[in-house]
Design a protein around this motif. Structure first.
Motif, PDB file in Angstrom:
ATOM      1  N   THR A 159       0.845  -1.191   0.000  1.00  0.00           N
ATOM      2  CA  THR A 159       0.000   0.000   0.000  1.00  0.00           C
ATOM      3  C   THR A 159       0.879   1.239   0.000  1.00  0.00           C
ATOM      4  O   THR A 159       1.715   1.410   0.891  1.00  0.00           O
ATOM      5  N   LYS A 160       0.698   2.079  -1.010  1.00  0.00           N
ATOM      6  CA  LYS A 160       1.554   3.257  -1.174  1.00  0.00           C
ATOM      7  C   LYS A 160       0.750   4.534  -0.964  1.00  0.00           C
ATOM      8  O   LYS A 160      -0.449   4.588  -1.237  1.00  0.00           O
ATOM      9  N   LEU A 161       1.429   5.567  -0.515  1.00  0.00           N
ATOM     10  CA  LEU A 161       0.815   6.878  -0.333  1.00  0.00           C
ATOM     11  C   LEU A 161       0.517   7.514  -1.684  1.00  0.00           C
ATOM     12  O   LEU A 161       1.104   7.158  -2.710  1.00  0.00           O
ATOM     13  N   LEU A 162      -0.408   8.492  -1.669  1.00  0.00           N
ATOM     14  CA  LEU A 162      -0.826   9.139  -2.911  1.00  0.00           C
ATOM     15  C   LEU A 162       0.333   9.833  -3.606  1.00  0.00           C
ATOM     16  O   LEU A 162       0.473   9.767  -4.826  1.00  0.00           O
ATOM     17  N   ASN A 163       1.162  10.519  -2.843  1.00  0.00           N
ATOM     18  CA  ASN A 163       2.341  11.187  -3.398  1.00  0.00           C
ATOM     19  C   ASN A 163       3.308  11.488  -2.261  1.00  0.00           C
ATOM     20  O   ASN A 163       3.042  11.164  -1.100  1.00  0.00           O
ATOM     21  N   ARG A 164       4.415  12.125  -2.582  1.00  0.00           N
ATOM     22  CA  ARG A 164       5.487  12.337  -1.601  1.00  0.00           C
ATOM     23  C   ARG A 164       5.115  13.358  -0.528  1.00  0.00           C
ATOM     24  O   ARG A 164       5.832  13.481   0.487  1.00  0.00           O
ATOM     25  N   HIS A 165       4.021  14.087  -0.703  1.00  0.00           N
ATOM     26  CA  HIS A 165       3.633  15.084   0.283  1.00  0.00           C
ATOM     27  C   HIS A 165       2.862  14.475   1.458  1.00  0.00           C
ATOM     28  O   HIS A 165       2.653  15.145   2.474  1.00  0.00           O
ATOM     29  N   TRP A 166       2.429  13.223   1.312  1.00  0.00           N
ATOM     30  CA  TRP A 166       1.734  12.536   2.397  1.00  0.00           C
ATOM     31  C   TRP A 166       2.731  11.771   3.257  1.00  0.00           C
ATOM     32  O   TRP A 166       3.802  11.378   2.798  1.00  0.00           O
ATOM     33  N   HIS A 167       2.350  11.530   4.531  1.00  0.00           N
ATOM     34  CA  HIS A 167       3.184  10.731   5.417  1.00  0.00           C
ATOM     35  C   HIS A 167       2.272   9.909   6.340  1.00  0.00           C
ATOM     36  O   HIS A 167       1.164  10.324   6.674  1.00  0.00           O
ATOM     37  N   TRP A 168       2.765   8.746   6.745  1.00  0.00           N
ATOM     38  CA  TRP A 168       1.989   7.892   7.638  1.00  0.00           C
ATOM     39  C   TRP A 168       1.966   8.487   9.037  1.00  0.00           C
ATOM     40  O   TRP A 168       2.973   9.002   9.522  1.00  0.00           O
TER      41      TRP A 168
END
Length: 371
Positions: A96-105
């Motif tokens: 499962t990957k984030l939408l883009n690099r601006h998101w964080h877990w």
């Protein structure tokens, strides 16, 4: 271009724009531009901090084996043992990957003990087979089980948006003329509400007023003093008695359901899941992805006169928006389409035109321009 991050936006004829984020918070456009990932190119006043939170879910599926009990080895015809809610798409926690690099877990993967239908003390819910109704307590005939895992991600950004209250929303609709602005919405609990005090000078309004609903609602649309809503079981209602002096109206009235539609081979009543109103037509997205239009809407007959099915598109839709003779829709594959031939004499148009392929999820044409 403007900064910020939203799941959907809705606009009106006077330039008022509201948005809903993934975590159901409500934002109002300030009229500015820039901010967020665009702040390097400049901006102006009206920029505010924004956050959005999104929840990712995957399902762990298992089948009963008489020798070893529940196992992650299914039948050849079974769904994926790690999947989305439908079981048709493979989904795993590791991939499962984030939408883009601006998101964080902001969390680890956790078992969801609030899954609809109930769960046992380990988060499992049971059924006779895939798919079937799920329940939280195992019985003798249950041959499969599943449990939902979730993980949260967040984005911290900024843009020309300001919060409008603390009520979480599922859907929102705006209509305006030179003297009056009407804002109706559906809360995450399924309640109908409308916003008081919305003007050009105070675009965020003052507060929400609650309107009793016959059932939990899913979607809503307003045009002039006409308000339609969609129930969570697919039923359609209109709000009787809505005026400038009595914006809450008096009562909900059930609208005749689309019956015996031939779109996509359907031969029975089909429920609704979204609606967009113009002065004379209600454009309704059905649960099977088809679109039906309810014509003949007037102030005197707010439920319209008859249904017309638009079956000239082989691919189902997932969203629709209309204003005047502009009708735009997003197909299930993410392509953006426009309805051609909408006139006074041909209120439902003639055909769909592909405007732009892509991964669109939402469109609003209710300001007379596209957002």
């Amino acid at each position: 271009m403007m900064g910020g991050y939203l799941r959907k936006v809705e606009c009106s004829q006077n330039g008022l724009v509201w948005g809903i984020s993934h975590d159901h918070r409500v934002w109002v456009y300030t009229g500015g531009w820039g901010g967020g990932i665009l702040k390097g190119i400049g901006g102006n006043e009206g920029i505010h901090a924004m956050t959005d939170t999104q929840t990712y879910c995957v399902y762990e599926n298992q089948r009963w084996n008489p020798l070893s009990g529940y196992t992650s080895t299914g039948l050849p015809t079974d769904r994926y043992m790690w999947s989305d809610i439908t079981g048709r798409l493979k989904r795993t926690r590791e991939h499962t990957k984030l939408l883009n690099r601006h998101w964080h877990w902001i969390s680890e993967w956790m078992i969801d003990y609030n899954t609809p239908g109930g769960v046992d003390n380990e988060g499992w819910q049971y059924a006779t087979d895939f798919p079937a109704p799920y329940h939280g307590k195992k019985i003798f005939t249950d041959c499969v089980r599943r449990r939902r895992w979730y993980r949260k991600a967040q984005i911290n950004t900024e843009g020309p948006w300001i919060r409008a209250g603390n009520t979480g929303l599922l859907d929102i609709s705006i209509w305006a003329n030179e003297a009056y602005i009407s804002v109706w919405a559906v809360t995450i609990g399924g309640d109908a509400i409308y916003r008081t005090g919305v003007t050009q000078a105070t675009p965020g309004g003052v507060h929400w007023e609650h309107v009793n609903s016959p059932q939990a609602l899913l979607a809503i649309s307003t045009c002039s003093d006409v308000v339609w809503a969609v129930g969570r079981k697919g039923e359609l209602y209109y709000r009787e008695g809505v005026t400038h002096d009595n914006p809450a109206g008096t009562s909900w009235k059930l609208i005749e359901a689309p019956k015996c539609g031939f779109a996509y081979g359907q031969k029975a009543t089909v429920g609704a899941k979204a609606v967009s109103l113009t002065q004379s037509v209600a454009w309704v997205l059905l649960t099977n992805g088809a679109i039906a239009a309810r014509t003949g809407i007037t102030k005197e007959r707010q439920d319209g006169a008859q249904w017309k099915y638009l079956s000239d598109c082989d691919t189902p839709f997932k969203h629709i928006s209309s204003y005047g003779r502009e009708v735009w829709a997003v197909r299930s594959d993410g392509a953006l389409q426009r309805r051609l031939g909408v006139t006074a004499d041909t209120a439902t148009g003639t055909t769909w035109q592909l405007v732009l392929p892509g991964n669109f999820v939402h469109v609003s044409a209710r300001g007379g321009c596209l957002v």
